[in-house]
Write an enzyme that holds these catalytic residues in place. Structure first.
Site, PDB file in Angstrom:
ATOM      1  N   ASP A  16     139.432 -80.270 -73.080  1.00  0.00           N
ATOM      2  CA  ASP A  16     140.658 -80.659 -73.771  1.00  0.00           C
ATOM      3  C   ASP A  16     140.538 -82.133 -74.115  1.00  0.00           C
ATOM      4  O   ASP A  16     140.440 -82.979 -73.221  1.00  0.00           O
ATOM      5  CB  ASP A  16     141.877 -80.443 -72.861  1.00  0.00           C
ATOM      6  CG  ASP A  16     142.184 -78.969 -72.644  1.00  0.00           C
ATOM      7  OD1 ASP A  16     141.619 -78.126 -73.369  1.00  0.00           O
ATOM      8  OD2 ASP A  16     142.990 -78.663 -71.757  1.00  0.00           O
ATOM      9  N   GLY A  42     140.556 -75.010 -70.549  1.00  0.00           N
ATOM     10  CA  GLY A  42     140.203 -73.624 -70.838  1.00  0.00           C
ATOM     11  C   GLY A  42     140.954 -72.736 -69.863  1.00  0.00           C
ATOM     12  O   GLY A  42     140.964 -73.002 -68.657  1.00  0.00           O
ATOM     13  N   ASN A  46     140.735 -73.090 -65.818  1.00  0.00           N
ATOM     14  CA  ASN A  46     141.981 -73.486 -65.152  1.00  0.00           C
ATOM     15  C   ASN A  46     142.341 -72.486 -64.051  1.00  0.00           C
ATOM     16  O   ASN A  46     142.601 -72.857 -62.908  1.00  0.00           O
ATOM     17  CB  ASN A  46     143.144 -73.517 -66.160  1.00  0.00           C
ATOM     18  CG  ASN A  46     143.040 -74.651 -67.165  1.00  0.00           C
ATOM     19  OD1 ASN A  46     142.267 -75.589 -66.992  1.00  0.00           O
ATOM     20  ND2 ASN A  46     143.829 -74.565 -68.232  1.00  0.00           N
ATOM     21  N   GLN A 107     153.239 -82.626 -80.527  1.00  0.00           N
ATOM     22  CA  GLN A 107     151.800 -82.395 -80.428  1.00  0.00           C
ATOM     23  C   GLN A 107     151.334 -81.422 -81.501  1.00  0.00           C
ATOM     24  O   GLN A 107     152.044 -80.476 -81.837  1.00  0.00           O
ATOM     25  CB  GLN A 107     151.442 -81.785 -79.063  1.00  0.00           C
ATOM     26  CG  GLN A 107     151.412 -82.795 -77.933  1.00  0.00           C
ATOM     27  CD  GLN A 107     150.671 -82.239 -76.728  1.00  0.00           C
ATOM     28  OE1 GLN A 107     150.850 -81.093 -76.364  1.00  0.00           O
ATOM     29  NE2 GLN A 107     149.814 -83.049 -76.118  1.00  0.00           N
ATOM     30  N   PHE A 110     144.039 -78.411 -82.298  1.00  0.00           N
ATOM     31  CA  PHE A 110     142.972 -77.778 -83.057  1.00  0.00           C
ATOM     32  C   PHE A 110     141.967 -77.206 -82.068  1.00  0.00           C
ATOM     33  O   PHE A 110     141.534 -77.903 -81.163  1.00  0.00           O
ATOM     34  CB  PHE A 110     142.276 -78.805 -83.956  1.00  0.00           C
ATOM     35  CG  PHE A 110     143.191 -79.444 -84.965  1.00  0.00           C
ATOM     36  CD1 PHE A 110     143.419 -78.841 -86.195  1.00  0.00           C
ATOM     37  CD2 PHE A 110     143.837 -80.639 -84.679  1.00  0.00           C
ATOM     38  CE1 PHE A 110     144.266 -79.419 -87.123  1.00  0.00           C
ATOM     39  CE2 PHE A 110     144.686 -81.230 -85.598  1.00  0.00           C
ATOM     40  CZ  PHE A 110     144.904 -80.617 -86.831  1.00  0.00           C
ATOM     41  N   ASN A 189     153.414 -64.281 -71.974  1.00  0.00           N
ATOM     42  CA  ASN A 189     154.696 -64.978 -72.082  1.00  0.00           C
ATOM     43  C   ASN A 189     155.571 -64.183 -73.049  1.00  0.00           C
ATOM     44  O   ASN A 189     155.160 -63.127 -73.548  1.00  0.00           O
ATOM     45  CB  ASN A 189     154.508 -66.461 -72.461  1.00  0.00           C
ATOM     46  CG  ASN A 189     154.045 -66.649 -73.898  1.00  0.00           C
ATOM     47  OD1 ASN A 189     154.188 -65.759 -74.750  1.00  0.00           O
ATOM     48  ND2 ASN A 189     153.484 -67.813 -74.179  1.00  0.00           N
ATOM     49  N   THR A 218     155.751 -64.173 -67.994  1.00  0.00           N
ATOM     50  CA  THR A 218     156.177 -65.539 -67.658  1.00  0.00           C
ATOM     51  C   THR A 218     157.094 -66.053 -68.761  1.00  0.00           C
ATOM     52  O   THR A 218     156.868 -65.795 -69.945  1.00  0.00           O
ATOM     53  CB  THR A 218     154.963 -66.468 -67.483  1.00  0.00           C
ATOM     54  OG1 THR A 218     154.160 -66.411 -68.660  1.00  0.00           O
ATOM     55  CG2 THR A 218     154.124 -66.043 -66.291  1.00  0.00           C
ATOM     56  N   GLY A 220     158.469 -69.463 -68.975  1.00  0.00           N
ATOM     57  CA  GLY A 220     158.664 -70.911 -68.969  1.00  0.00           C
ATOM     58  C   GLY A 220     159.743 -71.326 -67.988  1.00  0.00           C
ATOM     59  O   GLY A 220     159.726 -70.907 -66.820  1.00  0.00           O
ATOM     60  N   ASP A 251     148.536 -70.788 -66.399  1.00  0.00           N
ATOM     61  CA  ASP A 251     147.330 -70.534 -65.603  1.00  0.00           C
ATOM     62  C   ASP A 251     147.631 -70.735 -64.116  1.00  0.00           C
ATOM     63  O   ASP A 251     147.132 -69.989 -63.266  1.00  0.00           O
ATOM     64  CB  ASP A 251     146.197 -71.466 -66.048  1.00  0.00           C
ATOM     65  CG  ASP A 251     145.884 -71.313 -67.534  1.00  0.00           C
ATOM     66  OD1 ASP A 251     145.903 -70.165 -68.029  1.00  0.00           O
ATOM     67  OD2 ASP A 251     145.636 -72.331 -68.204  1.00  0.00           O
TER      68      ASP A 251
END
Lengths: 307, 307
Positions: A16, A42, A46, A107, A110, A189, A218, A220, A251
């Site tokens: 990252d 990744g 993670n 944010q 890419f 999610n 999940t 949030g 993760d």
């Protein structure tokens, strides 16, 4: 059957790269990137580093480039991850994500899949599936992941499918449906759950149970849900000391969930351990900077439940 | 004074990383990058490789990273460039530009200066200035470039200043003014000319002649202008076979202009050679893929003038 690993994860090991920029470029302009940070990331890496640190025996299967940093490999091994199937693909680069924040903390990102694209032509790595009780199929090429799912199912593994954001731009209705046919537990999610239903022409969440035995959804800041034929379990969140960066929260949840399963806890408690793990991950930048131990998450799971 | 080089260029040696993407990301989304291409670039490296191939003895002064590709260094040397001052900065990366095109052929770009930022603390490389008749001060840190300008001027070199797009986001009125005080020839496109006048509180182009002896103003599809105390020379364009990518057109023009000066041609003819050189550069992707020879540009300059 004896397994040397509890969970074997097929997914990305990626870098990252995080930058700031005064503003995002409008079409046909160029902006300068500032204050570069490179983090280990990744979804696959993670998950396994967090799970391993929680004491879960884990294996990782990822394709990286010949440029893969030795200190990343060392970090995986030091966390106790079985890296037999972390493979350098000659002449390819390690997948990376560039995240750019503007001065208002928006944010944009890419992704360059790089070595992972080679999965379309490479034979599958089998050690991770064969040595594990749970086979977690995360991000990566659908053709490859379908082969992994078939092999794992053939060997009576519990197959968990977790395409994450790639469900939106890597999967098609056909490739999703193919892997769902071999899946026991589907992780998603809420946006991914909607996408799955739309690809499979389903209306209600429970209709997914014609494909899988369990949905771990999940949500949030709203906690999580576990849906089975018998039950829908609603679980809340665990309060973090402070939220610095939500990268890797999902993760972390999954790692904690497996840690709970590894201790034979009931699903509801697994979800709370997941939430507690995620609460540590969001307290630092990236997903692999602050890895909690089992004792740390246990203590938080016991004391900070928000429902 | 005898010079081993005709022009010594201080500027970027960079990697241009070119991607396609279905669309640009809106804030707080991520997109996938496709069909990666890596090209040799940087205004400094572009200029010297093109000029060298035209037969001009050139030197290059650039800061690159420890990751600098050997094939890029080999290409510079093979073109005949004096690379004494191409310096690897330990622990730093080579500057790069990421250019992303969407499906409608719009582009956005991101620059990471990387090793070039070290110029603020490094002593200047002197060989390029000392060995050259013309010292071309291109993109890079203003503090460093000011020292180069002072040294070159002290040794009676002809100082050419060409901050390019960095005039907009790297320079301030103060740093621009400082270097203009040592400049003989100012190179700029029309937006850069406007920015220079605004920073120096000037209204008319000719007022810049209180700082410099000559302005070379490239105007894209409108050709170029050369402004001196005596004259304003308007020069047209040279038709390319087909325009594939305009990256490096300005660098090609400058290389051709120096090639003309090196043959002692009058300024107007130098501008035509510049336009002819640019017409080859736009016919391939990047600036260093199709390098014309002196005969090729001469022939085109004689036959394809558009006014």
């Amino acid at each position: 059957m004896r397994h040397s690993n509890f969970v074997g994860v097929y997914g990305h090991t990626a870098l990252d790269v995080i930058y700031n920029s005064d503003k995002f470029p409008s079409p046909n302009t160029t902006v300068e990137l500032k204050s570069r940070q490179e983090l280990f990331g990744g979804t696959g890496a993670n998950l396994v580093r967090i799970a391993s640190t929680l004491g879960v025996p884990t294996a990782l299967a990822s394709h990286v480039g010949s440029d893969f940093p030795q200190d990343f490999m060392d970090a995986l091994k030091k966390s106790g991850v079985d890296t037999t199937d972390v493979v350098k693909v000659r002449g390819q680069r390690t997948p990376f994500v560039i995240m750019i924040s503007d001065s208002e903390h928006n944010q944009i990102g890419f992704v360059d899949q790089a070595a992972v694209l080679e999965q379309d032509r490479l034979p599958i790595r089998t050690h991770t599936a064969d040595s594990s009780k749970f086979v977690h199929i995360g991000t990566g090429r659908p053709s490859y992941m379908l082969k992994v799912a078939k092999r794992a199912k053939g060997r009576k593994k519990t197959v968990c499918f977790d395409p994450a954001q790639e469900i939106h731009y890597v999967y098609t209705p056909e490739t999703l449906k193919a892997i769902m046919g071999y899946t026991d537990i589907f992780f998603c999610n809420s946006a991914e759950l909607e996408r799955a239903k739309s690809y499979l022409n389903l209306k209600e969440d429970v209709e997914l149970l014609s494909y899988v035995n369990m949905i771990v959804n999940t949500r949030g800041g709203d906690g999580s849900r576990i849906i089975t034929e018998d039950d829908e379990i609603i679980v809340g969140t665990i309060k973090a000391d402070k939220v610095v960066d939500t990268t890797g929260a999902g993760d972390g949840y999954r790692a904690g969930f497996y840690a709970g399963l590894n201790k034979s806890l009931p699903f509801e408690e697994c979800a709370w351990v997941g939430a507690a793990t995620a609460s540590f991950i969001v307290e630092s930048i990236g997903a692999q900077n602050k890895l909690p131990t089992w004792d740390m998450v246990q203590r938080r799971a016991a004391r900070r439940k928000c429902v």
